[in-house]
Design an enzyme around this catalytic site. Structure first.
Site, PDB file in Angstrom:
ATOM      1  N   PHE A 123      13.305  -6.297   9.385  1.00 29.14           N
ATOM      2  CA  PHE A 123      12.198  -7.185   9.738  1.00 29.14           C
ATOM      3  C   PHE A 123      12.239  -8.388   8.808  1.00 29.14           C
ATOM      4  O   PHE A 123      12.134  -8.241   7.580  1.00 29.14           O
ATOM      5  CB  PHE A 123      10.862  -6.458   9.600  1.00 29.14           C
ATOM      6  N   GLU A 127      10.471 -15.660   3.136  1.00 29.59           N
ATOM      7  CA  GLU A 127      11.413 -16.754   2.916  1.00 29.59           C
ATOM      8  C   GLU A 127      11.427 -17.130   1.434  1.00 29.59           C
ATOM      9  O   GLU A 127      10.570 -16.672   0.674  1.00 29.59           O
ATOM     10  CB  GLU A 127      11.025 -17.959   3.784  1.00 29.59           C
ATOM     11  N   GLY A 131       6.261 -15.989   0.734  1.00 29.18           N
ATOM     12  CA  GLY A 131       6.190 -14.544   0.600  1.00 29.18           C
ATOM     13  C   GLY A 131       4.828 -14.053   1.037  1.00 29.18           C
ATOM     14  O   GLY A 131       4.606 -13.686   2.187  1.00 29.18           O
ATOM     15  N   THR A 158      15.058  -6.107   3.675  1.00 29.59           N
ATOM     16  CA  THR A 158      15.542  -4.731   3.570  1.00 29.59           C
ATOM     17  C   THR A 158      16.494  -4.431   4.716  1.00 29.59           C
ATOM     18  O   THR A 158      16.183  -4.720   5.877  1.00 29.59           O
ATOM     19  CB  THR A 158      14.362  -3.744   3.597  1.00 29.59           C
ATOM     20  N   ASP A 240       0.263  -3.503   8.480  1.00 29.98           N
ATOM     21  CA  ASP A 240      -0.771  -2.471   8.341  1.00 29.98           C
ATOM     22  C   ASP A 240      -0.129  -1.090   8.310  1.00 29.98           C
ATOM     23  O   ASP A 240      -0.420  -0.256   7.446  1.00 29.98           O
ATOM     24  CB  ASP A 240      -1.774  -2.550   9.498  1.00 29.98           C
ATOM     25  N   ARG A 243       2.136  -0.574   5.206  1.00 29.72           N
ATOM     26  CA  ARG A 243       1.454  -0.312   3.938  1.00 29.72           C
ATOM     27  C   ARG A 243       1.130   1.162   3.768  1.00 29.72           C
ATOM     28  O   ARG A 243       1.151   1.674   2.646  1.00 29.72           O
ATOM     29  CB  ARG A 243       0.213  -1.197   3.834  1.00 29.72           C
ATOM     30  N   ARG A 268      10.740  21.922 -23.234  1.00 34.08           N
ATOM     31  CA  ARG A 268      10.980  21.185 -24.469  1.00 34.08           C
ATOM     32  C   ARG A 268      10.083  21.717 -25.591  1.00 34.08           C
ATOM     33  O   ARG A 268       8.853  21.788 -25.424  1.00 34.08           O
ATOM     34  CB  ARG A 268      10.700  19.703 -24.241  1.00 34.08           C
ATOM     35  N   GLU A 363       5.781  -5.786   0.858  1.00 40.65           N
ATOM     36  CA  GLU A 363       4.847  -5.579   1.982  1.00 40.65           C
ATOM     37  C   GLU A 363       3.403  -5.837   1.554  1.00 40.65           C
ATOM     38  O   GLU A 363       2.474  -5.138   1.954  1.00 40.65           O
ATOM     39  CB  GLU A 363       5.024  -4.181   2.591  1.00 40.65           C
ATOM     40  N   GLU A 367      -2.215  -7.894  -5.455  1.00 46.67           N
ATOM     41  CA  GLU A 367      -3.194  -8.980  -5.376  1.00 46.67           C
ATOM     42  C   GLU A 367      -3.579  -9.263  -3.921  1.00 46.67           C
ATOM     43  O   GLU A 367      -4.761  -9.494  -3.607  1.00 46.67           O
ATOM     44  CB  GLU A 367      -2.621 -10.240  -6.039  1.00 46.67           C
TER      45      GLU A 367
END
Length: 384
Positions: A123, A127, A131, A158, A240, A243, A268, A363, A367
């Site tokens: 997909f 660019e 973004g 991807t 949607d 995500r 350990r 994706e 923010e």
């Protein structure tokens, strides 16, 4: 587990878990070093129905629900995040977009082989200078008789090198904002589609991420997905679903890091006993488990809303935001529990930590998720 899974969902989870731990995990560390694309794994995943899980059977899919999908995706991510991101893009964005917006002819030609895992899909939205702001994209598609001529460069795609078909967005009208963006189905062999720079990434190294360059790329008008001007709508609908997929990937990687940390803490020894006996480590384990379980319930909530046909944009963003931030915290703590060994490539937690870092970025960054969530809250005029 608070969310009650059905017998069928548990069966899918167990089947994929067995396949993932036996097949996917076997070469994950080596592929991280060599960056070899796991093509044979995808062939087997196609045979198991994992490459078009939510697509109806008549189009080669499994017609699974979204809960089953996130269970399967998280199990693949548990063993190899690189494999899971390709599976996520294939299912959540490429196949779903074709199913929702494609014509019968497009579904026959492209969706069936994609859902069967015979080809990989990509997909192309991002660019070099566009973004988080897709309206800033400069790729254009100009009508020329029975064709559209596409020109522009897409970045961070991807499966850009290994995909057999690409869904690409481009501006068909520069003057009407998001309504001037359209989406096109471009087979990889199309003249004028060139694979550009291959990124050398921090993580997800067995998943190729490339530039795709369109140089007078002529696409038949029959290959427009949806209507002219539907590109932005198609992209947002795909994101949607995507995500939820990123959240599921985050869950799988976090669970793998958590399990590795618990196992290491139990074996350990320091100061005469296993470090799992020390309160400082036990509290970290408790916090990690709490965060993972919270993410799991948020993912199930968003996926179940999708299954019921409800609007789930806000819930998908919440799940993606929380899960992607969570996996970065959990993988960091897993390395801390491993001490100096966690900083070496002898232990998988080092790979989990690198793979996890991108989940808050692609994706839709964290923010952007906060913008989506706050917009939904502040647009809602109802009293609490």
């Amino acid at each position: 587990m608070l969310f009650k899974l059905t017998d069928e969902q548990l069966m899918i989870q167990n089947m994929v878990r067995e396949f993932s731990r036996k097949v996917i995990a076997a070469t994950a560390a080596e592929r991280d070093k060599t960056k070899e694309f796991p093509r044979d794994n995808f062939r087997q995943m196609g045979e198991l129905g994992l490459m078009g899980m939510m697509i109806p059977e008549k189009y080669g899919g499994e017609e699974a629900d979204a809960i089953s999908y996130v269970l399967a995706l998280s199990e693949i991510a548990y063993s190899c995040a690189s494999t899971s991101v390709v599976m996520s893009v294939q299912n959540s964005i490429v196949c779903e977009s074709l199913y929702k917006f494609g014509t019968k002819e497009q579904k026959q030609e492209f969706l069936i082989p994609l859902a069967a895992g015979e080809i990989i899909g990509a997909f192309a939205l991002t660019e070099p200078d566009a973004g988080s702001d897709p309206l800033s994209q400069t790729t254009t598609a100009v009508r020329d008789g029975d064709f559209y001529v596409i020109n522009g460069t897409k970045r961070f795609i991807t499966s850009g090198e290994n995909a057999g078909v690409v869904l690409v967005t481009a501006k068909t009208d520069e003057n009407i904002g998001h309504k001037g963006i359209s989406c096109f189905i471009v087979p990889k062999e199309t003249c004028g589609l060139v694979v550009g720079h291959l990124e050398d990434k921090m993580g997800l190294r067995a998943s190729d991420t490339t530039d795709l360059i369109f140089e007078n790329c002529r696409v038949p008008i029959a290959n427009i997905l949806g209507l002219e001007g539907d590109g932005f709508k198609i992209a947002m609908a795909g994101l949607d679903s995507g995500r939820i997929g990123i959240a599921a990937q985050s869950l799988g990687v976090a669970q793998a890091a958590f399990d590795a940390a618990v196992k290491y803490a139990q074996t350990r020894k320091q100061f005469g006993s296993a470090i799992s006996k020390h309160q400082a480590i036990r509290f970290q384990i408790a916090d990690m488990d709490t965060q993972i379980e919270a993410a799991r319930q948020l993912i199930f909530s968003a996926a179940s809303m999708k299954d019921r046909g409800e609007s789930y944009t806000r819930q998908a963003s919440i799940a993606k935001l929380f899960a992607s931030e969570m996996v970065n915290k959990v993988t960091a703590r897993a390395i801390q529990i491993h001490g100096g060994y966690g900083f070496t490539k002898d232990y998988n937690v080092e790979r989990y930590y690198r793979d996890a870092r991108v989940f808050t970025i692609y994706e839709g960054t964290s923010e952007i998720q906060r913008i989506v969530i706050s917009n939904h809250i502040l647009r809602d005029k109802r009293k609490p």
